[in-house]
Write a protein that holds these residues in place. Structure first.
Motif, PDB file in Angstrom:
ATOM      1  N   VAL A   1       0.844  -1.183   0.000  1.00  0.00           N
ATOM      2  CA  VAL A   1       0.000   0.000   0.000  1.00  0.00           C
ATOM      3  C   VAL A   1       0.888   1.244   0.000  1.00  0.00           C
ATOM      4  O   VAL A   1       1.985   1.240   0.564  1.00  0.00           O
ATOM      5  CB  VAL A   1      -0.928  -0.012   1.249  1.00  0.00           C
ATOM      6  N   ASN A   2       0.414   2.302  -0.627  1.00  0.00           N
ATOM      7  CA  ASN A   2       1.166   3.547  -0.723  1.00  0.00           C
ATOM      8  C   ASN A   2       1.588   4.052   0.652  1.00  0.00           C
ATOM      9  O   ASN A   2       0.824   4.009   1.620  1.00  0.00           O
ATOM     10  CB  ASN A   2       0.286   4.594  -1.420  1.00  0.00           C
ATOM     11  N   LEU A   3       2.811   4.558   0.734  1.00  0.00           N
ATOM     12  CA  LEU A   3       3.354   5.055   1.997  1.00  0.00           C
ATOM     13  C   LEU A   3       2.556   6.220   2.581  1.00  0.00           C
ATOM     14  O   LEU A   3       2.670   6.520   3.766  1.00  0.00           O
ATOM     15  CB  LEU A   3       4.808   5.492   1.811  1.00  0.00           C
ATOM     16  N   SER A   4       1.742   6.856   1.774  1.00  0.00           N
ATOM     17  CA  SER A   4       0.905   7.934   2.279  1.00  0.00           C
ATOM     18  C   SER A   4      -0.025   7.448   3.384  1.00  0.00           C
ATOM     19  O   SER A   4      -0.439   8.231   4.243  1.00  0.00           O
ATOM     20  CB  SER A   4       0.065   8.526   1.142  1.00  0.00           C
ATOM     21  N   TRP A   5      -0.328   6.146   3.394  1.00  0.00           N
ATOM     22  CA  TRP A   5      -1.263   5.592   4.376  1.00  0.00           C
ATOM     23  C   TRP A   5      -0.568   5.052   5.622  1.00  0.00           C
ATOM     24  O   TRP A   5      -1.234   4.511   6.507  1.00  0.00           O
ATOM     25  CB  TRP A   5      -2.117   4.511   3.721  1.00  0.00           C
ATOM     26  N   ASN A   6       0.736   5.213   5.686  1.00  0.00           N
ATOM     27  CA  ASN A   6       1.480   4.871   6.901  1.00  0.00           C
ATOM     28  C   ASN A   6       2.817   5.603   6.827  1.00  0.00           C
ATOM     29  O   ASN A   6       3.868   5.009   6.612  1.00  0.00           O
ATOM     30  CB  ASN A   6       1.684   3.363   7.017  1.00  0.00           C
ATOM     31  N   ALA A   7       2.743   6.921   7.009  1.00  0.00           N
ATOM     32  CA  ALA A   7       3.919   7.780   6.851  1.00  0.00           C
ATOM     33  C   ALA A   7       4.756   7.725   8.125  1.00  0.00           C
ATOM     34  O   ALA A   7       4.377   8.268   9.160  1.00  0.00           O
ATOM     35  CB  ALA A   7       3.485   9.204   6.542  1.00  0.00           C
ATOM     36  N   GLN A   8       5.915   7.088   8.039  1.00  0.00           N
ATOM     37  CA  GLN A   8       6.751   6.803   9.205  1.00  0.00           C
ATOM     38  C   GLN A   8       8.050   7.607   9.167  1.00  0.00           C
ATOM     39  O   GLN A   8       8.572   7.910   8.099  1.00  0.00           O
ATOM     40  CB  GLN A   8       7.114   5.314   9.238  1.00  0.00           C
ATOM     41  N   GLY A   9       8.562   7.900  10.353  1.00  0.00           N
ATOM     42  CA  GLY A   9       9.899   8.492  10.464  1.00  0.00           C
ATOM     43  C   GLY A   9      10.016   9.896   9.936  1.00  0.00           C
ATOM     44  O   GLY A   9      11.125  10.362   9.661  1.00  0.00           O
TER      45      GLY A   9
END
Length: 460
Positions: A342-350
């Motif tokens: 899934v696109n990183l926009s939906w779990n933006a980490q760090g």
């Protein structure tokens, strides 16, 4: 129009409508088939329009009135003025099935919370409402537009969190932000891993008032992994107890900034779960196979498929309970080759910390997708140790906004605090209790580091 009286009513109605100078249409059917025809037309549109003004005046039977109102309500858009005639009709006692009031009162009870009363008193002959809920046709007519099938069913999004009391405040932010950004039906399941009664009430009071949002606390079963091994394993337990077949799991340290509908509708392509790559370890670490490695803070789960291997997953938990990243390592090993990225926009980490530090693995990621994220994940500990705070290789250090060390450099920390101030924990940042907690945790971090230092150093 099959009788002289009916034809005369049609003539008068047509004449009155012509005098308005507006376009009009008179449907020849009785109310139920006519309303169904309008529902068919409405659901075939690319976008729903609905009606701004509805007047219910037909049969005086209570059940007919209720049926007409229910069908018409589904055609009424938000803000529609909805009027019932004959609420105080004098020819029958109000408790009679032949009086419309019984049907109107049943309708009002069924749709409580979805309208505003405009009638001044209950003695008025007409009952006048203003609709305050969004238009929902429901699964009443054959779908002529497949893309609207899910919205017609109105099952909505099933959002899941698993927390104990220590994360109640953070969970309130995650849940409230999800509701505020997502229009439509939503059921929120909270797996209760030890939440105090007081914190449950505070979470409930933190939710914005919306009739299409339901909050459910789920108890863990006897012999759960959580009770045996700790809260971190509730992600596995929840797969057994959730009463649905698809769920969106979010860690409680998240802030939702965009509607979750797009994420919810992600096609998993036959995989059991959908997840975003872990920004810290895109290809895993020494404790797991060196392949694409996901972060388990956000999981879109096909529970029907995941449950087919649940006993195998539970066995793997016991085998790997001491893995470096615990549940995340177990889930990556178990669902290897069975997860959709899934696109990183939906779990933006760090953000503001390690996501800004280049590495061969990290440079392969589309980090630009996190610039305006749909879901922000505040990774790292609540209260970092002294070593992490002073680590020269990862600066600013990683921690959560509400911990003693804050989240320095994080672009969305102020947004998180703003969201908290909309919950039952409003004002926490400026409270004496918060500042005392910060001082206490800071002293604890220093003392723990001194103790480790003295243990490590050998004097001869």
């Amino acid at each position: 129009m099959h009788t002289p009286a009916g034809r005369e009513r049609h003539r008068k109605l047509s004449q009155n409508l012509l005098q308005t100078g507006r376009p009009f249409r008179i449907l020849p059917q009785f109310s139920v088939p006519a309303l169904y025809a309008l529902l068919e037309e409405e659901i075939a549109r690319d976008t729903s329009t609905g009606f701004d003004w509805v007047y219910v005046d037909g049969s005086h039977r209570a059940d007919d009135t209720l049926l007409d109102a229910e069908l018409a309500w589904r055609l009424a858009r938000e803000g529609c003025i909805f009027i019932f005639d004959d609420y105080n009709w004098p020819e029958q006692p109000v408790e009679s099935v032949h009086h419309p009031r019984r049907g109107i009162d049943a309708f009002l009870a069924l749709h409580a919370g979805e309208y505003e009363h405009l009638s001044k008193t209950a003695e008025q002959y007409q009952m006048i409402l203003k609709k305050t809920s969004e238009m929902r046709i429901g699964f009443l007519v054959e779908q002529s537009a497949e893309r609207r099938f899910a919205s017609a069913l109105s099952l909505g999004i099933y959002l899941v969190l698993a927390i104990d009391t220590s994360y109640a405040m953070a969970a309130a932010v995650t849940i409230r932000s999800a509701i505020e950004k997502t229009v439509g039906r939503m059921t929120i399941y909270i797996v209760d891993c030890g939440i105090s009664v007081e914190d449950k009430e505070k979470i409930k009071s933190s939710l914005p008032e919306r009739p299409n949002v339901t909050l459910v606390f789920l108890d863990l079963p006897t012999g759960s992994l959580t009770s045996e091994l700790g809260v971190v394993w509730a992600k596995v337990d929840m797969m057994k107890i959730l009463p649905v077949e698809r769920a969106l799991y979010l860690d409680a340290d998240m802030l939702v900034r965009r509607s979750l509908e797009e994420l919810w509708n992600t096609d998993l392509g036959g995989s059991s779960i959908g997840a975003a790559v872990d920004v810290g370890f895109p290809l895993g670490h020494d404790g797991v196979s060196q392949k694409r490695y996901f972060n388990s803070g956000m999981l879109l789960i096909d529970l029907a498929k995941a449950r087919t291997r649940l006993s195998e997953l539970e066995a793997r938990v016991h085998e790997m309970k001491d893995a470096r990243f615990r549940d995340q390592d177990v889930l990556n090993v178990h669902f290897a080759g069975d997860w959709a990225e899934v696109n990183l926009s939906w779990n933006a980490q760090g953000l503001g910390t390690y996501a800004e530090i280049g590495s061969a693995d990290r440079d392969t990621l589309a980090l630009g997708d996190m610039k305006d994220p749909g879901v922000v994940h505040f990774t790292g500990p609540i209260h970092p140790g002294l070593v992490a705070v002073l680590n020269p290789f990862v600066q600013p250090y990683t921690s959560k906004p509400w911990g003693y060390a804050g989240a320095p450099g994080h672009p969305f920390k102020d947004e998180w605090w703003g969201a908290l101030n909309e919950t039952a924990w409003a004002g926490w940042q400026g409270s004496t209790q918060y500042h005392e907690m910060c001082e206490g945790e800071k002293r604890k971090a220093i003392q723990n580091s001194i103790t480790k230092f003295e243990t490590r150093v050998q004097f001869y």
